[in-house]
Design a protein around this motif. Structure first.
Motif, mmCIF file in Angstrom:
data_model
loop_
_atom_site.group_PDB
_atom_site.id
_atom_site.type_symbol
_atom_site.label_atom_id
_atom_site.label_comp_id
_atom_site.label_asym_id
_atom_site.label_seq_id
_atom_site.Cartn_x
_atom_site.Cartn_y
_atom_site.Cartn_z
ATOM 1 N N GLU A 168 1.985 -4.653 -12.493
ATOM 2 C CA GLU A 168 0.643 -4.487 -13.048
ATOM 3 C C GLU A 168 -0.307 -3.943 -11.983
ATOM 4 O OE1 GLU A 168 -1.348 -7.252 -16.208
ATOM 5 O OE2 GLU A 168 -1.820 -8.055 -14.232
ATOM 6 N N ASP A 169 -0.221 -4.461 -10.770
ATOM 7 C CA ASP A 169 -1.072 -3.981 -9.679
ATOM 8 C C ASP A 169 -0.863 -2.494 -9.428
ATOM 9 O OD1 ASP A 169 -1.936 -6.584 -9.313
ATOM 10 O OD2 ASP A 169 -0.719 -6.941 -7.516
ATOM 11 N N LEU A 170 0.377 -2.064 -9.507
ATOM 12 C CA LEU A 170 0.726 -0.677 -9.195
ATOM 13 C C LEU A 170 0.510 0.268 -10.371
ATOM 14 C CD1 LEU A 170 4.078 -1.308 -7.275
ATOM 15 C CD2 LEU A 170 1.842 -0.811 -6.275
ATOM 16 N N THR A 225 11.159 10.479 5.804
ATOM 17 C CA THR A 225 11.070 11.826 5.232
ATOM 18 C C THR A 225 11.335 11.780 3.736
ATOM 19 O OG1 THR A 225 13.404 12.206 5.750
ATOM 20 C CG2 THR A 225 11.797 12.927 7.372
ATOM 21 N N ASN A 226 12.277 10.925 3.326
ATOM 22 C CA ASN A 226 12.627 10.779 1.907
ATOM 23 C C ASN A 226 11.454 10.204 1.118
ATOM 24 O OD1 ASN A 226 14.776 9.922 3.941
ATOM 25 N ND2 ASN A 226 16.023 10.782 2.299
ATOM 26 N N TYR A 227 10.737 9.253 1.730
ATOM 27 C CA TYR A 227 9.552 8.677 1.099
ATOM 28 C C TYR A 227 8.539 9.762 0.764
ATOM 29 C CZ TYR A 227 5.000 6.325 0.842
ATOM 30 O OH TYR A 227 3.745 5.911 0.452
ATOM 31 N N HIS A 228 8.292 10.647 1.713
ATOM 32 C CA HIS A 228 7.279 11.688 1.484
ATOM 33 C C HIS A 228 7.716 12.659 0.381
ATOM 34 C CE1 HIS A 228 4.425 10.521 4.545
ATOM 35 N NE2 HIS A 228 5.421 10.347 5.394
ATOM 36 N N VAL A 229 9.019 12.931 0.305
ATOM 37 C CA VAL A 229 9.517 13.778 -0.790
ATOM 38 C C VAL A 229 9.320 13.078 -2.126
ATOM 39 C CG1 VAL A 229 11.635 14.650 -1.862
ATOM 40 C CG2 VAL A 229 11.124 15.186 0.526
ATOM 41 N N GLN A 230 9.693 11.805 -2.193
ATOM 42 C CA GLN A 230 9.508 11.059 -3.441
ATOM 43 C C GLN A 230 8.038 11.025 -3.841
ATOM 44 O OE1 GLN A 230 12.080 9.699 -5.339
ATOM 45 N NE2 GLN A 230 13.424 10.708 -3.869
ATOM 46 N N LYS A 231 7.182 10.832 -2.867
ATOM 47 C CA LYS A 231 5.742 10.767 -3.130
ATOM 48 C C LYS A 231 5.204 12.102 -3.635
ATOM 49 C CE LYS A 231 1.374 9.667 -0.804
ATOM 50 N NZ LYS A 231 0.753 9.300 0.503
ATOM 51 N N PHE A 235 6.721 14.257 -5.437
ATOM 52 C CA PHE A 235 7.079 14.390 -6.853
ATOM 53 C C PHE A 235 6.305 13.393 -7.717
ATOM 54 C CE2 PHE A 235 10.371 17.027 -5.239
ATOM 55 C CZ PHE A 235 10.885 17.760 -6.299
ATOM 56 N N SER A 236 6.206 12.144 -7.274
ATOM 57 C CA SER A 236 5.599 11.113 -8.127
ATOM 58 C C SER A 236 4.097 11.288 -8.279
ATOM 59 C CB SER A 236 5.910 9.713 -7.584
ATOM 60 O OG SER A 236 5.339 9.512 -6.305
ATOM 61 N N THR A 237 3.434 11.853 -7.259
ATOM 62 C CA THR A 237 1.985 12.058 -7.358
ATOM 63 C C THR A 237 1.634 13.419 -7.941
ATOM 64 O OG1 THR A 237 1.903 12.813 -5.058
ATOM 65 C CG2 THR A 237 1.465 10.480 -5.456
ATOM 66 N N ASN A 238 2.655 14.208 -8.271
ATOM 67 C CA ASN A 238 2.452 15.521 -8.902
ATOM 68 C C ASN A 238 3.389 15.649 -10.104
ATOM 69 O OD1 ASN A 238 0.567 17.077 -6.919
ATOM 70 N ND2 ASN A 238 2.109 16.135 -5.605
ATOM 71 N N GLN A 274 0.832 -1.214 0.000
ATOM 72 C CA GLN A 274 0.000 0.000 0.000
ATOM 73 C C GLN A 274 0.859 1.254 0.000
ATOM 74 O OE1 GLN A 274 -3.565 -0.055 -0.197
ATOM 75 N NE2 GLN A 274 -2.938 1.990 -0.881
ATOM 76 N N LEU A 275 1.966 1.225 0.758
ATOM 77 C CA LEU A 275 2.880 2.362 0.740
ATOM 78 C C LEU A 275 3.423 2.609 -0.669
ATOM 79 C CD1 LEU A 275 4.798 1.764 4.086
ATOM 80 C CD2 LEU A 275 3.499 3.823 3.515
ATOM 81 N N LEU A 276 3.681 1.533 -1.411
ATOM 82 C CA LEU A 276 4.145 1.674 -2.796
ATOM 83 C C LEU A 276 3.027 2.208 -3.690
ATOM 84 C CD1 LEU A 276 6.160 -1.656 -3.278
ATOM 85 C CD2 LEU A 276 6.923 0.528 -2.301
ATOM 86 N N ALA A 277 1.840 1.648 -3.538
ATOM 87 C CA ALA A 277 0.712 2.072 -4.373
ATOM 88 C C ALA A 277 0.391 3.550 -4.161
ATOM 89 C CB ALA A 277 -0.511 1.212 -4.063
ATOM 90 N N ASP A 278 0.551 4.025 -2.929
ATOM 91 C CA ASP A 278 0.260 5.433 -2.624
ATOM 92 C C ASP A 278 1.201 6.384 -3.360
ATOM 93 O OD1 ASP A 278 -1.760 4.620 -0.963
ATOM 94 O OD2 ASP A 278 -0.621 4.868 0.890
#
Length: 658
Positions: free
Chosen positions: A301-303, A531-537, A539-542, A227-231
């Motif tokens: 495929e799931d992601l 903290t790095n995860y949230h930065v990556q997220k 960028f990836s979700t925007n 789920q963390l990856l899918a987010d």
């Protein structure tokens, strides 16, 4: 002089407010909404997965039993005898007659008193959740005796918090199943397999999975981690890793064909990271390949992510043995690459397409990328890369090949490989950077001057290694994440050159890691994004679809006054998205003028991530110590006025269409 002093003081009194006012004037930025500099790859921000830090077995793969098939070098690693109240019994290990699963366990019970069996320690312990079902499966056959039963127990010390039983064994191997329900949530549960009756029972493939796997799949993946990856809404999934692809030597390399099919046909091998590393010894680190290439494709495929497999080019890790397969013997490796493409994309009546269909996926996985080698260098890599390229392009011209530029972002080998790869008209070149936070801030313009007509870049592995705590513990702190964000604005501004990017490594078990920092940490019950995860997220979700210029005095911001900026247009959502990183401790005022087609006034959303302490970090105990916060802002007369907090990452979104 005395007469001039009052005059000078008076002039200073007049000038000081003007100086203060100048310092408080916002920095004027301009975004040209009509100037699409380049497209952004739809797969720009992705994931790098490697089975390091117990990322697969003991992590993403939800199997709870360590050494479930007794195929570790020490067949009883992870297992202990259970024998009490005068019970007498023996454990045997014998060679299985065929296949890759050579060993099994014989339980021999000489009397019917007390408890006799084995217990398993799990992966750095074992955890259960109250009310959740746990399914134990195994294969067994009766060797001697009658009316034998096998009991499984979940224990909190001496207290039983879950149990199950099965009997009716025959002299032929067969599969059996026991379902237990946990009475409490516990990290540190005991798991026992106990034999009842007098006689001998052969048993193998002892496995236990929780019912709450990702998408409820049997023998599936750990739901919270996926789920963390899918987010993150990743654009690609690179697998099966980096050094693990090469192996310590060629015998230990990753061979994808050994990772598909039934579990009993997947050969267990010692993990490349089964070493003493970073002051942590992991002699029990093996690969069951419960996550094999089929599961990697399925997860992609799931992601909604493009699968990006990396294969050995016939060179073992050059930091270790550097073993090379002879050029004349390279056919096996090349054929593995061609067969993999057929496995992913081939029709069901092809040899490897049929294998995929047998595993439950008749439709192609639509593979578009394949990597040749990982962090290899020197003429020996180029010689092999040319052979792979010729064969792959002859059979599958539509497949994009990823080449490597070695383990470092500069230096002799890096320059040599880039020169050779340009001559080869390489398509994507994989660059890696593990450097201090300052390097990431200083290299925000790294790709400004890259050849626009040459090979494109895959920023395949990057992480800022902060050493503010100690050399041995490079923590995922705010300094590292902030610096990565500054660098990533440069990747986004140069999206015509940089087509793919991924942080590395992805996962780490808090009690079983060999490398840090890492994007996501977990124990056997909990997980959190760093903290790095949230930065990556962010960028990836925007991501956006097109790069827009965001400039100050006609120039891009990449460190000037400690500010870094990029902007994109998202044609799908009709939004302009800007990202501004302020690495200064002081707040900064900015005024963003929107040039081009925009109605003039409106409201936008600002996602802000900031902290005054560069050593701040998330943890299992405080998983949101640093996390994004959302607020709104006003656009008036096509202008946005913002005050950016010190040490902050800011993502703004403006709806352009009504």
């Amino acid at each position: 002089m005395n007469k001039l002093k009052p005059l000078m003081l008076g002039m200073m009194a007049l000038l000081l407010p003007l100086l203060i006012q100048a310092q408080n004037e916002p920095l004027l930025l301009e975004v040209d909404l009509d100037d699409k500099v380049s497209d952004v790859s739809p797969n720009m921000w992705g994931l790098f997965f490697e089975d390091i830090n117990f990322a697969a077995d003991g992590g993403l793969y939800a199997e709870m039993i360590k050494n479930y098939s007794f195929e570790f070098e020490n067949p009883m690693m992870g297992w202990r005898r259970v024998e009490d109240n005068g019970a007498k019994g023996y454990v045997f290990n014998r060679n299985h007659p065929s296949g890759v699963n050579h060993k099994y366990l014989r339980l021999q019970r000489l009397n019917n008193t007390g408890n006799f069996g084995v217990s398993n320690e799990g992966f750095r312990g074992m955890a259960v959740k109250e009310g959740l079902k746990y399914t134990v499966t195994f294969i067994a056959k009766l060797a001697k005796g009658d009316n034998l039963a096998l009991n499984t127990k979940l224990l909190d010390g001496g207290e039983e918090i879950g149990e199950g039983s099965v009997s009716g064994f025959t002299s032929e191997w067969a599969e059996y199943e026991i379902v237990m329900t946990a009475d409490k949530t516990l990290d540190g549960v005991g798991f026992h397999v106990l034999l009842e009756g007098e006689g001998e029972l052969d048993i193998d493939m002892i496995s236990m999975f929780p019912e709450d796997t990702w998408m409820g799949r049997k023998r599936g993946l750990r739901k919270d981690l996926v789920q963390l990856l899918a987010d993150m809404e990743p654009g690609f999934l690179r697998f099966p890793g980096g050094c693990i692809v090469e192996g310590f030597d060629l015998e230990n390399r990753y061979e994808w064909k050994k990772t598909i099919g039934e579990m009993e046909d997947r050969e267990v091998i010692k993990n490349r990271w089964n070493i003493e590393f970073a002051h942590r010894t992991t002699p029990d680190y093996y690969q069951s390949f419960g996550i094999g290439f089929f599961e990697y494709f399925q997860l992609s495929e799931d992601l909604g992510a493009e699968p990006l497999p990396i294969l050995s080019c016939g060179l073992a890790c050059q930091f270790n043995t550097g073993e090379q397969v002879a050029i004349g013997a390279l056919d096996e490796y090349v054929n593995d690459a061609l067969d993999l493409i057929e496995f992913a994309n081939g029709p069901v009546d092809s040899k490897w397409g049929a294998k995929r269909a047998e595993m439950g996926h008749p439709e192609p996985f639509d593979l578009k990328f394949i990597g040749v080698g990982n962090e290899n260098w020197g003429p020996q890599y180029i010689e092999r890369a040319k052979i792979f390229e010729k064969a792959i392009k002859a059979a599958y011209p539509e497949i994009t090949i990823v080449s490597t530029s070695g383990p470092f972002p500069d230096g002799h080998e890096f320059d040599y490989l880039w020169g050779e790869l340009r001559e080869m008209d390489a398509e994507l070149v994989d660059e890696h950077y593990y450097r201090p936070p300052s390097w990431f801030r200083e290299n925000a313009r790294r790709y400004d001057d890259y050849d626009r007509n040459g090979p494109k870049v895959f920023a395949g592995e990057y992480a800022a290694h902060s050493t503010t705590v100690s050399e041995s513990w490079k923590r995922n702190n705010w300094e590292a994440a902030l610096s990565e964000a500054a660098f990533m604005t440069g990747l986004e501004r140069n999206a015509d050159v940089v087509r793919l990017a991924s942080y590395a490594p992805l996962f780490a078990h808090v009690n079983g890691w060999q490398w840090n920092p890492d994007l996501i940490w977990f124990d056997n019950l909990r997980s959190y994004g760093t903290t790095n995860y949230h930065v990556q997220k962010l960028f990836s979700t925007n991501r956006g679809t097109d790069v827009l210029p965001i400039t100050a005095d006609g120039k891009s911001l990449a460190g000037e006054d400690n500010l870094y900026a990029s902007a994109v247009l998202d044609e799908d959502s009709g939004e302009m998205i800007f990202k501004i990183v302020n690495t200064s401790t002081a707040a900064k005022k900015v005024s963003i003028k929107l040039d081009g087609k925009y109605r003039g006034n409106g409201e936008g959303v600002l996602i802000e991530m900031a902290h005054e302490d560069l050593e701040a970090f998330n943890s299992l105990e405080n998983p949101v110590a640093v996390e994004p916060q959302e607020k709104s802002f006003i656009i008036s007369k096509k202008t946005i006025e913002l005050e950016l907090k010190g040490q902050s990452v800011n993502v703004g979104k403006v709806k352009l269409s009504k």
